[in-house]
Scaffold this motif. Structure first.
Motif, PDB file in Angstrom:
ATOM      1  N   GLU A 154       0.807  -1.218   0.000  1.00 39.30           N
ATOM      2  CA  GLU A 154       0.000   0.000   0.000  1.00 39.30           C
ATOM      3  C   GLU A 154       0.838   1.264   0.000  1.00 39.30           C
ATOM      4  N   GLU A 155       2.078   1.201   0.483  1.00 40.32           N
ATOM      5  CA  GLU A 155       2.918   2.389   0.489  1.00 40.32           C
ATOM      6  C   GLU A 155       3.212   2.884  -0.929  1.00 40.32           C
ATOM      7  N   ALA A 156       3.031   2.003  -1.923  1.00 40.12           N
ATOM      8  CA  ALA A 156       3.274   2.406  -3.311  1.00 40.12           C
ATOM      9  C   ALA A 156       2.299   3.482  -3.766  1.00 40.12           C
ATOM     10  N   PHE A 157       1.098   3.527  -3.193  1.00 34.11           N
ATOM     11  CA  PHE A 157       0.161   4.599  -3.540  1.00 34.11           C
ATOM     12  C   PHE A 157       0.714   5.955  -3.117  1.00 34.11           C
ATOM     13  N   GLY A 158       1.358   6.000  -1.945  1.00 35.56           N
ATOM     14  CA  GLY A 158       1.949   7.248  -1.485  1.00 35.56           C
ATOM     15  C   GLY A 158       3.088   7.700  -2.376  1.00 35.56           C
ATOM     16  N   PHE A 159       3.971   6.768  -2.744  1.00 33.70           N
ATOM     17  CA  PHE A 159       5.048   7.113  -3.662  1.00 33.70           C
ATOM     18  C   PHE A 159       4.480   7.621  -4.997  1.00 33.70           C
ATOM     19  N   GLN A 160       3.408   6.989  -5.457  1.00 36.03           N
ATOM     20  CA  GLN A 160       2.824   7.404  -6.730  1.00 36.03           C
ATOM     21  C   GLN A 160       2.215   8.801  -6.629  1.00 36.03           C
ATOM     22  N   ARG A 161       1.488   9.071  -5.548  1.00 42.06           N
ATOM     23  CA  ARG A 161       0.870  10.390  -5.395  1.00 42.06           C
ATOM     24  C   ARG A 161       1.928  11.486  -5.419  1.00 42.06           C
ATOM     25  N   VAL A 162       3.009  11.295  -4.674  1.00 47.20           N
ATOM     26  CA  VAL A 162       4.069  12.294  -4.634  1.00 47.20           C
ATOM     27  C   VAL A 162       4.729  12.441  -6.006  1.00 47.20           C
ATOM     28  N   PHE A 163       4.926  11.323  -6.708  1.00 45.03           N
ATOM     29  CA  PHE A 163       5.564  11.385  -8.020  1.00 45.03           C
ATOM     30  C   PHE A 163       4.704  12.169  -9.006  1.00 45.03           C
ATOM     31  N   HIS A 164       3.387  11.986  -8.936  1.00 41.86           N
ATOM     32  CA  HIS A 164       2.505  12.794  -9.781  1.00 41.86           C
ATOM     33  C   HIS A 164       2.627  14.271  -9.434  1.00 41.86           C
ATOM     34  N   GLU A 165       2.565  14.586  -8.163  1.00 36.75           N
ATOM     35  CA  GLU A 165       2.575  15.986  -7.738  1.00 36.75           C
ATOM     36  C   GLU A 165       3.881  16.688  -8.094  1.00 36.75           C
ATOM     37  N   GLU A 166       4.985  16.020  -7.891  1.00 35.94           N
ATOM     38  CA  GLU A 166       6.280  16.666  -8.038  1.00 35.94           C
ATOM     39  C   GLU A 166       6.902  16.490  -9.420  1.00 35.94           C
ATOM     40  N   HIS A 167       6.426  15.502 -10.162  1.00 40.98           N
ATOM     41  CA  HIS A 167       7.103  15.192 -11.417  1.00 40.98           C
ATOM     42  C   HIS A 167       6.120  14.955 -12.566  1.00 40.98           C
ATOM     43  N   LEU A 168       5.617  13.759 -12.714  1.00 39.39           N
ATOM     44  CA  LEU A 168       4.962  13.338 -13.959  1.00 39.39           C
ATOM     45  C   LEU A 168       3.803  14.237 -14.370  1.00 39.39           C
ATOM     46  N   SER A 169       2.876  14.516 -13.449  1.00 43.55           N
ATOM     47  CA  SER A 169       1.693  15.296 -13.817  1.00 43.55           C
ATOM     48  C   SER A 169       2.000  16.771 -14.014  1.00 43.55           C
ATOM     49  N   ALA A 170       3.184  17.210 -13.610  1.00 45.01           N
ATOM     50  CA  ALA A 170       3.545  18.614 -13.739  1.00 45.01           C
ATOM     51  C   ALA A 170       3.937  18.993 -15.169  1.00 45.01           C
ATOM     52  N   GLY A 197      -4.459  11.078 -20.877  1.00 46.20           N
ATOM     53  CA  GLY A 197      -5.577  10.498 -20.143  1.00 46.20           C
ATOM     54  C   GLY A 197      -5.153   9.472 -19.120  1.00 46.20           C
ATOM     55  N   TYR A 198      -4.140   8.684 -19.465  1.00 42.20           N
ATOM     56  CA  TYR A 198      -3.674   7.657 -18.524  1.00 42.20           C
ATOM     57  C   TYR A 198      -3.043   8.288 -17.292  1.00 42.20           C
ATOM     58  N   VAL A 199      -2.227   9.286 -17.480  1.00 37.26           N
ATOM     59  CA  VAL A 199      -1.585   9.930 -16.333  1.00 37.26           C
ATOM     60  C   VAL A 199      -2.628  10.581 -15.440  1.00 37.26           C
ATOM     61  N   ALA A 200      -3.639  11.211 -16.044  1.00 37.60           N
ATOM     62  CA  ALA A 200      -4.709  11.809 -15.241  1.00 37.60           C
ATOM     63  C   ALA A 200      -5.475  10.743 -14.464  1.00 37.60           C
ATOM     64  N   PHE A 201      -5.740   9.611 -15.094  1.00 35.12           N
ATOM     65  CA  PHE A 201      -6.440   8.513 -14.427  1.00 35.12           C
ATOM     66  C   PHE A 201      -5.610   7.981 -13.258  1.00 35.12           C
ATOM     67  N   GLU A 202      -4.327   7.777 -13.495  1.00 30.71           N
ATOM     68  CA  GLU A 202      -3.461   7.247 -12.442  1.00 30.71           C
ATOM     69  C   GLU A 202      -3.322   8.228 -11.280  1.00 30.71           C
ATOM     70  N   GLU A 203      -3.267   9.509 -11.585  1.00 32.59           N
ATOM     71  CA  GLU A 203      -3.175  10.505 -10.535  1.00 32.59           C
ATOM     72  C   GLU A 203      -4.429  10.461  -9.635  1.00 32.59           C
ATOM     73  N   THR A 207      -4.396   9.569  -5.671  1.00 35.19           N
ATOM     74  CA  THR A 207      -4.916  10.553  -4.724  1.00 35.19           C
ATOM     75  C   THR A 207      -5.986   9.933  -3.825  1.00 35.19           C
ATOM     76  N   GLN A 208      -6.821   9.105  -4.412  1.00 31.96           N
ATOM     77  CA  GLN A 208      -7.895   8.469  -3.644  1.00 31.96           C
ATOM     78  C   GLN A 208      -7.373   7.417  -2.685  1.00 31.96           C
TER      79      GLN A 208
END
Length: 210
Positions: A154-170, A197-203, A207-208
């Protein structure tokens, strides 16, 4: 894990595998054969607007490409990939640190991306031809995180959320828009919609769940 959850993980991984392959390097005969032979599974129903436009675009591309010689299709995609991303004067630099104003192109910003990988215990494969902030490498990291989630970490969701915020989704929306603006090739236009669309879906998932 329920069957619905299993199916969702399968779909997430299949799509990111496709996007990694589409951006990792010049499309070869094996990649094009997989496209034309029906390896790409298109979903029923709506997901989000960019994904829906991307899936429609892929379907339109395949309907035309399957009437042609596969070698000719591969050569056209190779020429366009090279023109867009390789050069000698590429039209688009598919790197996070090029798009983010507060990053040094392939400098300190690259180290920050690599630190995100290291924090999650991931090392980029050595067979990618570009630096570690290249779009295919960042997508490969996302694929790793989705796989970790599927395994119950489950910790992978946290790593993913931060990666979206700081990197990929930016930066990915601007990159995808540039691809659509620069190309007249239906495949790469569709892939750019799928990527956005995929990056937005994953973000949204991260987040959820984080």
């Amino acid at each position: 894990m329920t069957l619905d959850q299993q199916a969702l993980y399968d779909a997430r991984l299949e799509l990111v595998d496709f996007l990694v392959a589409a951006f990792a390097d010049v499309p070869d005969a094996e990649f094009v054969a997989g496209l034309l032979d029906g390896d790409v599974q298109l979903p029923d129903g709506e997901v989000n607007e960019p994904l829906d436009r991307g899936f429609d675009g892929v379907e339109t591309f395949l309907a035309e490409a399957r009437t042609r010689d596969p070698e000719a299709v591969q050569e056209e995609l190779e020429r366009e990939f090279t023109r867009l991303f390789v050069g000698p004067r590429p039209r688009i630099l598919a790197h996070e640190t090029y798009y983010l104003d507060d990053s040094d192109f392939r400098g300190a910003g690259l180290a920050e991306v690599e630190a995100s990988y290291g924090a999650a215990g991931w090392t980029p494969p050595e067979d990618y031809p570009e630096e570690n902030d290249y779009v295919a490498v960042e997508l490969a990291f996302l694929r790793h995180l989705v796989g970790e989630q599927r395994a119950g970490r489950e910790e992978a969701f946290g790593f993913q959320r931060v990666f979206h915020e700081e990197h990929l989704s930016a930066w990915i929306d601007d990159f995808a828009a540039d691809v659509r603006e620069e190309t007249d090739e239906a495949f790469y236009e569709a892939v750019a919609w799928l990527l956005e669309g995929y990056v937005a879906f994953e973000e949204e998932v991260a987040t959820q769940m984080a």
